[in-house]
Design a protein around this motif. Structure first.
Motif, PDB file in Angstrom:
ATOM      1  N   GLY A 152       0.909  -1.039   0.188  1.00 48.63           N
ATOM      2  CA  GLY A 152       0.020   0.462   0.480  1.00 48.63           C
ATOM      3  C   GLY A 152       1.274   1.421   0.149  1.00 48.63           C
ATOM      4  O   GLY A 152       2.534   1.258  -0.028  1.00 48.63           O
ATOM      5  N   ASP A 153       0.139   2.339   0.081  1.00 46.89           N
ATOM      6  CA  ASP A 153       1.205   3.831   0.064  1.00 46.89           C
ATOM      7  C   ASP A 153       1.895   3.376   0.967  1.00 46.89           C
ATOM      8  O   ASP A 153       1.694   3.208   2.311  1.00 46.89           O
ATOM      9  CB  ASP A 153      -0.125   4.419  -0.069  1.00 46.89           C
ATOM     10  N   VAL A 154       3.042   4.380   1.183  1.00 50.40           N
ATOM     11  CA  VAL A 154       3.780   4.439   2.003  1.00 50.40           C
ATOM     12  C   VAL A 154       4.048   6.119   2.270  1.00 50.40           C
ATOM     13  O   VAL A 154       3.727   6.702   1.777  1.00 50.40           O
ATOM     14  CB  VAL A 154       5.500   3.891   1.777  1.00 50.40           C
ATOM     15  N   TYR A 155       3.815   6.258   3.545  1.00 55.20           N
ATOM     16  CA  TYR A 155       4.134   7.512   4.570  1.00 55.20           C
ATOM     17  C   TYR A 155       5.053   8.207   5.248  1.00 55.20           C
ATOM     18  O   TYR A 155       5.283   6.504   6.092  1.00 55.20           O
ATOM     19  CB  TYR A 155       2.589   7.210   5.525  1.00 55.20           C
ATOM     20  N   LEU A 156       6.281   8.647   4.539  1.00 51.49           N
ATOM     21  CA  LEU A 156       7.492   8.647   5.425  1.00 51.49           C
ATOM     22  C   LEU A 156       7.018  10.881   6.281  1.00 51.49           C
ATOM     23  O   LEU A 156       6.843  11.017   5.486  1.00 51.49           O
ATOM     24  CB  LEU A 156       8.600   8.544   4.533  1.00 51.49           C
ATOM     25  N   MET A 157       7.498  10.013   7.478  1.00 47.71           N
ATOM     26  CA  MET A 157       7.674  11.539   8.418  1.00 47.71           C
ATOM     27  C   MET A 157       8.906  12.693   7.821  1.00 47.71           C
ATOM     28  O   MET A 157      10.427  11.197   8.102  1.00 47.71           O
ATOM     29  CB  MET A 157       7.331  11.724   9.324  1.00 47.71           C
ATOM     30  N   THR A 158       9.543  12.974   8.207  1.00 46.43           N
ATOM     31  CA  THR A 158      10.002  14.504   8.222  1.00 46.43           C
ATOM     32  C   THR A 158      11.444  14.197   8.695  1.00 46.43           C
ATOM     33  O   THR A 158      11.072  13.691  10.271  1.00 46.43           O
ATOM     34  CB  THR A 158      10.334  15.655   6.951  1.00 46.43           C
ATOM     35  N   GLN A 159      12.282  14.177   8.862  1.00 44.48           N
ATOM     36  CA  GLN A 159      13.726  14.187   9.452  1.00 44.48           C
ATOM     37  C   GLN A 159      13.644  15.345  10.761  1.00 44.48           C
ATOM     38  O   GLN A 159      13.113  16.313   9.942  1.00 44.48           O
ATOM     39  CB  GLN A 159      15.272  13.938   9.227  1.00 44.48           C
ATOM     40  N   TYR A 160      13.890  15.272  11.571  1.00 43.90           N
ATOM     41  CA  TYR A 160      13.872  16.750  12.195  1.00 43.90           C
ATOM     42  C   TYR A 160      14.708  17.524  12.285  1.00 43.90           C
ATOM     43  O   TYR A 160      16.115  17.896  11.823  1.00 43.90           O
ATOM     44  CB  TYR A 160      14.131  16.210  13.994  1.00 43.90           C
ATOM     45  N   ASN A 161      14.345  18.601  11.913  1.00 44.22           N
ATOM     46  CA  ASN A 161      14.695  20.033  11.583  1.00 44.22           C
ATOM     47  C   ASN A 161      15.184  19.706   9.661  1.00 44.22           C
ATOM     48  O   ASN A 161      16.024  20.527   9.735  1.00 44.22           O
ATOM     49  CB  ASN A 161      15.364  20.456  12.166  1.00 44.22           C
ATOM     50  N   SER A 162      14.632  19.103   8.999  1.00 43.52           N
ATOM     51  CA  SER A 162      15.075  18.795   8.273  1.00 43.52           C
ATOM     52  C   SER A 162      13.716  18.590   7.294  1.00 43.52           C
ATOM     53  O   SER A 162      12.617  18.759   7.681  1.00 43.52           O
ATOM     54  CB  SER A 162      15.338  17.825   8.160  1.00 43.52           C
ATOM     55  N   ASP A 163      13.385  19.420   6.137  1.00 41.52           N
ATOM     56  CA  ASP A 163      12.557  18.846   4.435  1.00 41.52           C
ATOM     57  C   ASP A 163      12.850  17.015   4.515  1.00 41.52           C
ATOM     58  O   ASP A 163      12.163  17.749   3.080  1.00 41.52           O
ATOM     59  CB  ASP A 163      12.427  20.249   3.945  1.00 41.52           C
ATOM     60  N   LYS A 164      13.333  16.005   4.812  1.00 42.26           N
ATOM     61  CA  LYS A 164      13.407  15.801   3.676  1.00 42.26           C
ATOM     62  C   LYS A 164      13.120  14.130   4.998  1.00 42.26           C
ATOM     63  O   LYS A 164      13.581  13.900   5.626  1.00 42.26           O
ATOM     64  CB  LYS A 164      14.662  15.238   3.410  1.00 42.26           C
ATOM     65  N   ALA A 165      13.257  13.106   3.950  1.00 36.71           N
ATOM     66  CA  ALA A 165      13.638  11.711   4.564  1.00 36.71           C
ATOM     67  C   ALA A 165      13.857  10.379   3.827  1.00 36.71           C
ATOM     68  O   ALA A 165      14.245  11.171   2.094  1.00 36.71           O
ATOM     69  CB  ALA A 165      11.607  11.788   4.452  1.00 36.71           C
ATOM     70  N   VAL A 166      14.479   9.851   4.512  1.00 39.89           N
ATOM     71  CA  VAL A 166      15.029   8.794   3.132  1.00 39.89           C
ATOM     72  C   VAL A 166      13.743   7.699   3.497  1.00 39.89           C
ATOM     73  O   VAL A 166      13.465   6.729   4.138  1.00 39.89           O
ATOM     74  CB  VAL A 166      16.005   7.985   4.894  1.00 39.89           C
ATOM     75  N   ALA A 167      14.020   7.108   2.091  1.00 39.80           N
ATOM     76  CA  ALA A 167      12.975   6.759   1.220  1.00 39.80           C
ATOM     77  C   ALA A 167      13.334   4.899   1.555  1.00 39.80           C
ATOM     78  O   ALA A 167      14.641   4.564   1.002  1.00 39.80           O
ATOM     79  CB  ALA A 167      12.958   7.012  -0.419  1.00 39.80           C
ATOM     80  N   ASN A 168      12.258   4.431   2.399  1.00 38.65           N
ATOM     81  CA  ASN A 168      12.441   3.466   1.949  1.00 38.65           C
ATOM     82  C   ASN A 168      11.353   2.570   2.364  1.00 38.65           C
ATOM     83  O   ASN A 168      10.329   3.103   2.371  1.00 38.65           O
ATOM     84  CB  ASN A 168      12.954   2.775   3.876  1.00 38.65           C
ATOM     85  N   TRP A 169      10.764   0.728   1.629  1.00 41.77           N
ATOM     86  CA  TRP A 169       9.871   0.336   1.101  1.00 41.77           C
ATOM     87  C   TRP A 169      10.286  -1.007   1.195  1.00 41.77           C
ATOM     88  O   TRP A 169      11.265  -1.479   1.110  1.00 41.77           O
ATOM     89  CB  TRP A 169       8.840   1.304   0.061  1.00 41.77           C
ATOM     90  N   ILE A 170       9.158  -2.025   1.062  1.00 37.66           N
ATOM     91  CA  ILE A 170       9.233  -3.641   1.197  1.00 37.66           C
ATOM     92  C   ILE A 170       8.617  -3.549  -0.482  1.00 37.66           C
ATOM     93  O   ILE A 170       7.930  -2.894  -0.712  1.00 37.66           O
ATOM     94  CB  ILE A 170       7.923  -4.273   2.048  1.00 37.66           C
ATOM     95  N   GLU A 171       9.289  -4.260  -1.171  1.00 40.16           N
ATOM     96  CA  GLU A 171       9.261  -4.200  -2.156  1.00 40.16           C
ATOM     97  C   GLU A 171       8.059  -5.223  -2.475  1.00 40.16           C
ATOM     98  O   GLU A 171       7.788  -6.173  -1.841  1.00 40.16           O
ATOM     99  CB  GLU A 171      10.363  -5.425  -2.988  1.00 40.16           C
ATOM    100  N   PRO A 172       7.420  -5.003  -3.877  1.00 44.15           N
ATOM    101  CA  PRO A 172       6.765  -5.937  -4.163  1.00 44.15           C
ATOM    102  C   PRO A 172       7.024  -7.856  -4.801  1.00 44.15           C
ATOM    103  O   PRO A 172       7.772  -8.178  -4.147  1.00 44.15           O
ATOM    104  CB  PRO A 172       5.692  -5.625  -5.490  1.00 44.15           C
ATOM    105  N   GLU A 173       5.777  -8.486  -4.096  1.00 46.58           N
ATOM    106  CA  GLU A 173       5.471  -9.964  -4.212  1.00 46.58           C
ATOM    107  C   GLU A 173       4.990 -10.437  -5.804  1.00 46.58           C
ATOM    108  O   GLU A 173       4.210  -9.426  -5.921  1.00 46.58           O
ATOM    109  CB  GLU A 173       5.068 -10.588  -3.256  1.00 46.58           C
ATOM    110  N   VAL A 174       5.959 -11.595  -6.238  1.00 46.10           N
ATOM    111  CA  VAL A 174       5.424 -11.520  -7.178  1.00 46.10           C
ATOM    112  C   VAL A 174       5.830 -13.559  -8.224  1.00 46.10           C
ATOM    113  O   VAL A 174       6.036 -13.710  -6.649  1.00 46.10           O
ATOM    114  CB  VAL A 174       6.439 -11.713  -8.332  1.00 46.10           C
ATOM    115  N   PHE A 175       4.409 -13.894  -8.292  1.00 42.64           N
ATOM    116  CA  PHE A 175       4.244 -15.174  -8.358  1.00 42.64           C
ATOM    117  C   PHE A 175       3.523 -15.812 -10.164  1.00 42.64           C
ATOM    118  O   PHE A 175       2.782 -15.125 -10.351  1.00 42.64           O
ATOM    119  CB  PHE A 175       4.387 -16.526  -7.693  1.00 42.64           C
ATOM    120  N   ASP A 176       3.686 -16.577 -10.445  1.00 43.29           N
ATOM    121  CA  ASP A 176       3.572 -17.072 -11.784  1.00 43.29           C
ATOM    122  C   ASP A 176       2.839 -18.049 -11.379  1.00 43.29           C
ATOM    123  O   ASP A 176       3.200 -18.490 -10.771  1.00 43.29           O
ATOM    124  CB  ASP A 176       4.873 -17.050 -12.693  1.00 43.29           C
TER     125      ASP A 176
END
Length: 562
Positions: A152-176
């Motif tokens: 689902g959509d990922v929500y990240l909070m900015t770091q303290y006293n910064s307007d940026k955040a480090v992007a991390n998320w879970i890779e999608p799962e695939v099967f055939d």
């Protein structure tokens, strides 16, 4: 003998051929033996007829090659087909055929795996004779894209006293559905570990299986700001004493607080949500017996993400009902304040004073520059006089033998003097103070900045030409040797470049080269081929270059062939 005797008697001929029950024939009866070529021709005709009938039956009853897709969510497909054409049987009135499959797993309604599967069976009539042999291929293809499940959509909070955040998320799962390997690839959006600013980012992933089926999924990354802005320079609470001569009123002043946000920076609006603005009249209500009157002031800052912060303080008015002397003294102080110049007037005076100071400082700098220029000119003048006096003394002396080193030192000193004079001249042209004043006094138009640059370029070119002339005059006696080496090097360079030669040399050279190449090719050909051209058997020269070169193209050396 009985037949012959009866036939030879006087009786009639019909009686001779009457049935004779006493006649017995013993032995083996056989037909006339058929010739082999007739038998083979008959068998071939029967075989052609049988095959033609089977081919006709195959076209009527046997299905053609089939291509099907896998069932949903499975790696196999259930395939149905009609083993024989019932409509043809109904028209001809024949009974249904018996079906004999080569493998029970390939009957209609069976489950077929991915790929190509050969199906073979025979149609037989009631007598057991083969009517047709059916064989076709069922190809099962995977046309179902792999299943990809994005988070689902990922929500990240900015770091303290910064307007940026480090992007991390879970890779999608695939099967055939086939259970094979699926290639997962990110085709859009930021990468893992990237630093993202506040905002919305869309990530896209694609999954591709071994058969080229592809599926795509998207999800979003939202970098949100949950940090409230910071209010700086928030005023402190004040206590102001009010007097009866001013109606127990005051005009308190304070600095409006400033806000800073980790995303918006200094661009955060600060609004007054409670109280009054700075400089507004505050007074104890008339007829009130209260000694104090408190007013709460509240400022609020709201950033672009609707995060809010507040700053609050109080203005406390305290009634002072003291003696008349203190009241009179307070009134005198207010009178002095009214006579004081306003802030705008003081600012204008400060700007005027600053302007006067800058003008005075500019004049002092100009005077210092003029003095420095005069001192430098005086020093240069003295240096010229000393050099002239020393040269005159040296010229008056008896000229003895002077080496080349002495002359070089003299030239170096002269060059240093000329260089210093040139630098002084350039400095004078750059300042252009004295030159402009003298040209203006004499009525000449002063040189512009572009003209001065042009003049300096011309002077540099002139001095460069003078130096080149001096170098040519100061060449040593090694010039002939250098010329010889240069000529020899040019000759060698031209020797390895025959195409640059004149025609009367290059044409014979190329002809000689072609003749040599042709002769060498002839010798190699003579070693390779066995044609001795009437010379008899020739023993090869095993150590010759042509024999070695020829054996490079022969799998069997000529030595073994000899």
């Amino acid at each position: 003998q009985e037949l012959s005797s009866s036939s030879g008697g006087g009786g009639g001929g019909g009686d001779a051929w009457q049935e004779n029950r006493a006649l017995k024939v013993s032995g083996t009866c056989s037909k006339v033996k058929e010739h082999d070529w007739k038998r083979r021709r008959r068998q071939r005709a029967e075989e052609r007829k049988r095959r033609k009938a089977m081919d006709a039956a195959k076209e009527q009853h046997c299905p053609s090659d089939m291509e099907v897709s896998t069932d949903a969510g499975r790696s196999t497909a259930v395939v149905h087909w009609q083993a024989f054409n019932t409509a043809v049987l109904n028209e001809s009135g024949d009974d249904e055929y018996d079906i004999v499959f080569s493998d029970a797993s390939v009957a209609p309604g069976s489950e077929f795996k991915l790929g190509r599967t050969a199906v073979t069976y025979e149609l037989r009539d009631k007598s057991g004779a083969t009517v047709a042999s059916c064989d076709f291929v069922i190809t099962v293809r995977d046309e179902q894209p792999p299943d990809i499940q994005c988070p689902g959509d990922v929500y990240l909070m900015t770091q303290y006293n910064s307007d940026k955040a480090v992007a991390n998320w879970i890779e999608p799962e695939v099967f055939d559905n086939t259970g094979g390997e699926v290639t997962l690839q990110q085709i859009g959006g930021p990468k893992q570990g990237d630093t993202l600013r506040v905002g919305r980012y869309v990530l896209s992933y694609s999954a591709r299986d071994r058969d080229g089926n592809e599926a795509v999924c998207n999800f979003g990354i939202y970098v949100v700001d949950r940090q409230s802005p910071k209010l700086r320079n928030c005023p402190k609470s004040k206590t102001i004493t009010v007097y009866p001569d001013q109606g127990y009123a005051a005009y308190p002043e304070w600095d409006v607080p400033q806000a800073w946000d980790n995303v918006d920076g200094e661009n955060v609006p600060v609004q007054l949500v409670q109280g009054v603005q700075a400089g507004t009249r505050l007074a104890i209500p008339a007829g009130s017996n209260e000694r104090e009157f408190v007013t709460a002031i509240v400022y609020e800052a709201v950033d672009s993400s609707n995060n809010a912060a507040r700053c609050s303080f109080e203005i406390r008015l305290v009634r002072d009902d003291s003696s008349e002397e203190q009241t009179k003294k307070h009134a005198e102080n207010h009178e002095k304040i009214r006579e004081t110049e306003t802030v705008e007037q003081s600012e204008e005076q400060y700007q005027q004073r600053l302007h006067d100071t800058e003008e005075k400082q500019s004049e002092q700098w100009a005077e210092k520059a003029r003095r420095l220029r005069e001192e430098r000119e005086a020093k240069n003048k003295q240096r010229k006089e000393r050099n002239n006096n020393s040269n005159n003394k040296k010229n008056r002396k008896a000229s003895a033998h002077r080496s080349e080193t002495h002359h070089q030192h003299v030239r170096a000193n002269t060059h240093d003097l000329e260089e210093s004079l040139r630098m002084e001249e350039e400095l004078r042209l750059e300042t252009n103070d004295e030159v402009s004043s003298s040209e203006t006094a004499s009525g000449k138009q002063p040189l512009s900045k572009t003209q001065r640059r042009k003049k300096r370029r011309e002077d540099r070119a002139k001095r460069r030409k003078e130096r080149d002339g001096k170098r040519k005059n100061n060449k040593t006696s090694t010039a002939p040797t250098r010329s010889v080496f240069r000529a020899f090097g040019s000759f060698l360079w031209a020797l390895i470049r025959p195409w640059s030669w004149p025609l009367y040399l290059s044409i014979p050279f190329f002809l000689i080269c072609f003749v040599c190449i042709g002769v060498g090719c002839y010798f190699v050909y003579a070693e390779v081929s066995d044609n001795t051209r009437g010379r008899g058997r020739r023993v090869p020269k095993y150590n010759s270059w042509s024999y070695r070169l020829a054996n490079m193209f022969n799998s069997k050396p000529s030595k073994l062939r000899v």
